[in-house]
Scaffold this motif. Structure first.
Motif, mmCIF file in Angstrom:
data_model
loop_
_atom_site.group_PDB
_atom_site.id
_atom_site.type_symbol
_atom_site.label_atom_id
_atom_site.label_comp_id
_atom_site.label_asym_id
_atom_site.label_seq_id
_atom_site.Cartn_x
_atom_site.Cartn_y
_atom_site.Cartn_z
ATOM 1 N N GLY A 179 -10.135 53.967 -20.925
ATOM 2 C CA GLY A 179 -9.338 54.145 -19.720
ATOM 3 C C GLY A 179 -7.871 54.398 -20.028
ATOM 4 O O GLY A 179 -7.217 55.259 -19.408
ATOM 5 N N LEU A 180 -7.310 53.651 -21.003
ATOM 6 C CA LEU A 180 -5.926 53.888 -21.413
ATOM 7 C C LEU A 180 -5.754 55.286 -21.993
ATOM 8 O O LEU A 180 -4.724 55.938 -21.775
ATOM 9 N N GLY A 181 -6.758 55.721 -22.746
ATOM 10 C CA GLY A 181 -6.679 57.070 -23.292
ATOM 11 C C GLY A 181 -6.629 58.126 -22.203
ATOM 12 O O GLY A 181 -5.846 59.089 -22.284
ATOM 13 N N MET A 182 -7.442 57.958 -21.165
ATOM 14 C CA MET A 182 -7.410 58.925 -20.066
ATOM 15 C C MET A 182 -6.088 58.885 -19.315
ATOM 16 O O MET A 182 -5.532 59.927 -18.953
ATOM 17 N N VAL A 183 -5.574 57.673 -19.089
ATOM 18 C CA VAL A 183 -4.279 57.555 -18.401
ATOM 19 C C VAL A 183 -3.171 58.210 -19.221
ATOM 20 O O VAL A 183 -2.288 58.891 -18.684
ATOM 21 N N GLY A 184 -3.207 58.006 -20.546
ATOM 22 C CA GLY A 184 -2.188 58.623 -21.393
ATOM 23 C C GLY A 184 -2.249 60.137 -21.367
ATOM 24 O O GLY A 184 -1.212 60.810 -21.323
ATOM 25 N N GLN A 185 -3.453 60.684 -21.392
ATOM 26 C CA GLN A 185 -3.591 62.149 -21.331
ATOM 27 C C GLN A 185 -3.078 62.694 -19.998
ATOM 28 O O GLN A 185 -2.386 63.726 -19.955
ATOM 29 N N VAL A 186 -3.411 62.009 -18.911
ATOM 30 C CA VAL A 186 -2.952 62.460 -17.591
ATOM 31 C C VAL A 186 -1.434 62.401 -17.513
ATOM 32 O O VAL A 186 -0.773 63.329 -17.014
ATOM 33 N N ALA A 187 -0.855 61.306 -18.001
ATOM 34 C CA ALA A 187 0.602 61.163 -17.939
ATOM 35 C C ALA A 187 1.301 62.258 -18.730
ATOM 36 O O ALA A 187 2.297 62.839 -18.270
ATOM 37 N N TYR A 188 0.791 62.560 -19.926
ATOM 38 C CA TYR A 188 1.445 63.591 -20.739
ATOM 39 C C TYR A 188 1.358 64.958 -20.069
ATOM 40 O O TYR A 188 2.353 65.682 -19.991
ATOM 41 N N HIS A 189 0.200 65.325 -19.576
ATOM 42 C CA HIS A 189 0.050 66.657 -18.993
ATOM 43 C C HIS A 189 0.847 66.790 -17.695
ATOM 44 O O HIS A 189 1.373 67.873 -17.398
ATOM 45 N N LEU A 190 0.945 65.714 -16.915
ATOM 46 C CA LEU A 190 1.765 65.788 -15.709
ATOM 47 C C LEU A 190 3.236 65.978 -16.055
ATOM 48 O O LEU A 190 3.941 66.805 -15.443
ATOM 49 N N MET A 191 3.723 65.220 -17.033
ATOM 50 C CA MET A 191 5.122 65.356 -17.427
ATOM 51 C C MET A 191 5.376 66.691 -18.106
ATOM 52 O O MET A 191 6.450 67.288 -17.925
ATOM 53 N N SER A 192 4.415 67.170 -18.897
ATOM 54 C CA SER A 192 4.587 68.466 -19.536
ATOM 55 C C SER A 192 4.609 69.587 -18.504
ATOM 56 O O SER A 192 5.406 70.539 -18.615
ATOM 57 N N ALA A 193 3.767 69.498 -17.485
ATOM 58 C CA ALA A 193 3.769 70.525 -16.446
ATOM 59 C C ALA A 193 5.052 70.495 -15.621
ATOM 60 O O ALA A 193 5.494 71.529 -15.116
ATOM 61 N N ALA A 194 5.662 69.319 -15.489
ATOM 62 C CA ALA A 194 6.919 69.191 -14.743
ATOM 63 C C ALA A 194 8.140 69.403 -15.619
ATOM 64 O O ALA A 194 9.266 69.194 -15.147
ATOM 65 N N SER A 195 7.929 69.794 -16.883
ATOM 66 C CA SER A 195 9.034 70.059 -17.830
ATOM 67 C C SER A 195 9.905 68.819 -18.039
ATOM 68 O O SER A 195 11.137 68.898 -18.155
ATOM 69 N N VAL A 196 9.268 67.656 -18.090
ATOM 70 C CA VAL A 196 9.992 66.412 -18.346
ATOM 71 C C VAL A 196 10.209 66.281 -19.848
ATOM 72 O O VAL A 196 9.271 66.422 -20.634
ATOM 73 N N THR A 197 11.437 66.006 -20.249
ATOM 74 C CA THR A 197 11.760 65.866 -21.669
ATOM 75 C C THR A 197 11.835 64.409 -22.119
ATOM 76 O O THR A 197 11.866 64.144 -23.324
ATOM 77 N N GLN A 198 11.879 63.486 -21.184
ATOM 78 C CA GLN A 198 11.944 62.063 -21.516
ATOM 79 C C GLN A 198 11.114 61.290 -20.496
ATOM 80 O O GLN A 198 11.308 61.439 -19.278
ATOM 81 N N ALA A 199 10.187 60.476 -20.980
ATOM 82 C CA ALA A 199 9.284 59.764 -20.088
ATOM 83 C C ALA A 199 10.020 58.649 -19.361
ATOM 84 O O ALA A 199 10.979 58.068 -19.890
ATOM 85 N N PRO A 200 9.592 58.312 -18.150
ATOM 86 C CA PRO A 200 10.187 57.174 -17.436
ATOM 87 C C PRO A 200 9.976 55.869 -18.199
ATOM 88 O O PRO A 200 9.055 55.751 -19.009
ATOM 89 N N TRP A 201 10.821 54.888 -17.897
ATOM 90 C CA TRP A 201 10.763 53.647 -18.666
ATOM 91 C C TRP A 201 9.437 52.908 -18.516
ATOM 92 O O TRP A 201 8.992 52.271 -19.476
ATOM 93 N N PRO A 202 8.719 52.916 -17.352
ATOM 94 C CA PRO A 202 7.416 52.236 -17.323
ATOM 95 C C PRO A 202 6.405 52.863 -18.289
ATOM 96 O O PRO A 202 5.643 52.146 -18.955
ATOM 97 N N VAL A 203 6.424 54.197 -18.367
ATOM 98 C CA VAL A 203 5.513 54.862 -19.292
ATOM 99 C C VAL A 203 5.892 54.536 -20.730
ATOM 100 O O VAL A 203 5.030 54.267 -21.583
#
Length: 227
Positions: free
Chosen positions: A171-195
């Motif tokens: 489950g953590l692996g799936m959440v991590g993949q989703v978080a990365y692809h969402l931030m990559s699609a939004a052109s985020v260069t630095q993840a939020p502090w909770p992530v």
């Protein structure tokens, strides 16, 4: 015995009579005189089996048994075929590439990067700490799944811990993949502090879970050896 359908004593008596006649007078043609079969003559014990036929029959039975053992399941009688591994490898290769790139990309967004492994001793030896995420999380998932689903005699406590920790790591692996692809699609260069906080804790969580599961498996093995 086969020609006149008689037992061994009768057959021997006939042979002795033929031998005596051959010595006393010239040979004369013989003919079979049927006699009523008695209970003693029809007993199976009086019939001497042919060694060649017995050997052939036994060899055929052995061949049949060996063929059944090789291709049949002793429980159900159905044919058993080994599972092919190449489909699993074919499925694992693209999954490995996707999971590896996702974890490494998420690690870069959360502060993981090149570090000196031996500072002051070997300054040129560096490693990208982002690779610790896919290696640790996915390797532990495979280890926990093995303990949970294998037929090895583990305790219920070990299987229960392996089950829930395997599901949690997947489950953590799936959440991590989703978080990365969402931030990559939004052109985020630095993840939020909770992530960043959650990803930073993953190596410690994986280490603790792996050590706990290894101790549970080892305790069960030690108990079997003592018993």
């Amino acid at each position: 015995m086969a020609e006149f359908k008689v037992g061994a004593p009768k057959a021997r008596a006939i042979l002795e009579a033929i031998a005596q006649d051959d010595e006393a007078e010239p040979a004369r043609p013989l003919h079979a005189v049927p006699e009523p079969a008695t209970e003693t003559e029809s007993k199976p014990d009086d019939i001497v089996p042919d060694p060649n036929q017995v050997t052939l029959r036994e060899s055929r039975q052995d061949d049949t048994n060996s063929q059944v053992t090789d291709v049949a399941d002793p429980g159900t009688g159905a044919k058993v075929r080994p599972v092919k591994l190449w489909p699993v490898l074919l499925l694992a290769m693209p999954a490995f590439v996707a999971v590896w790139s996702g974890w490494v990309g998420l690690g870069r967004l959360t502060g993981f990067g090149p570090i000196q492994v031996l500072p002051g001793i070997w300054d040129d030896l560096t490693i990208n700490s982002a690779i610790t995420l896919p290696i640790g999380v996915e390797a532990y998932s495979a280890f926990a799944l093995r303990v949970w689903l294998s037929g090895s005699p583990h305790t219920d406590r070990a299987r229960r811990f392996a089950k829930w920790s395997a599901l949690g790591s997947l489950g953590l692996g799936m959440v991590g993949q989703v978080a990365y692809h969402l931030m990559s699609a939004a052109s985020v260069t630095q993840a939020p502090w909770p992530v960043t906080t959650l990803v930073s804790c993953l190596p410690v969580v994986v280490l603790g879970s792996g050590a706990a599961l290894a101790h549970l498996v080892r305790d069960n093995t030690d108990m079997e050896v003592k018993n």
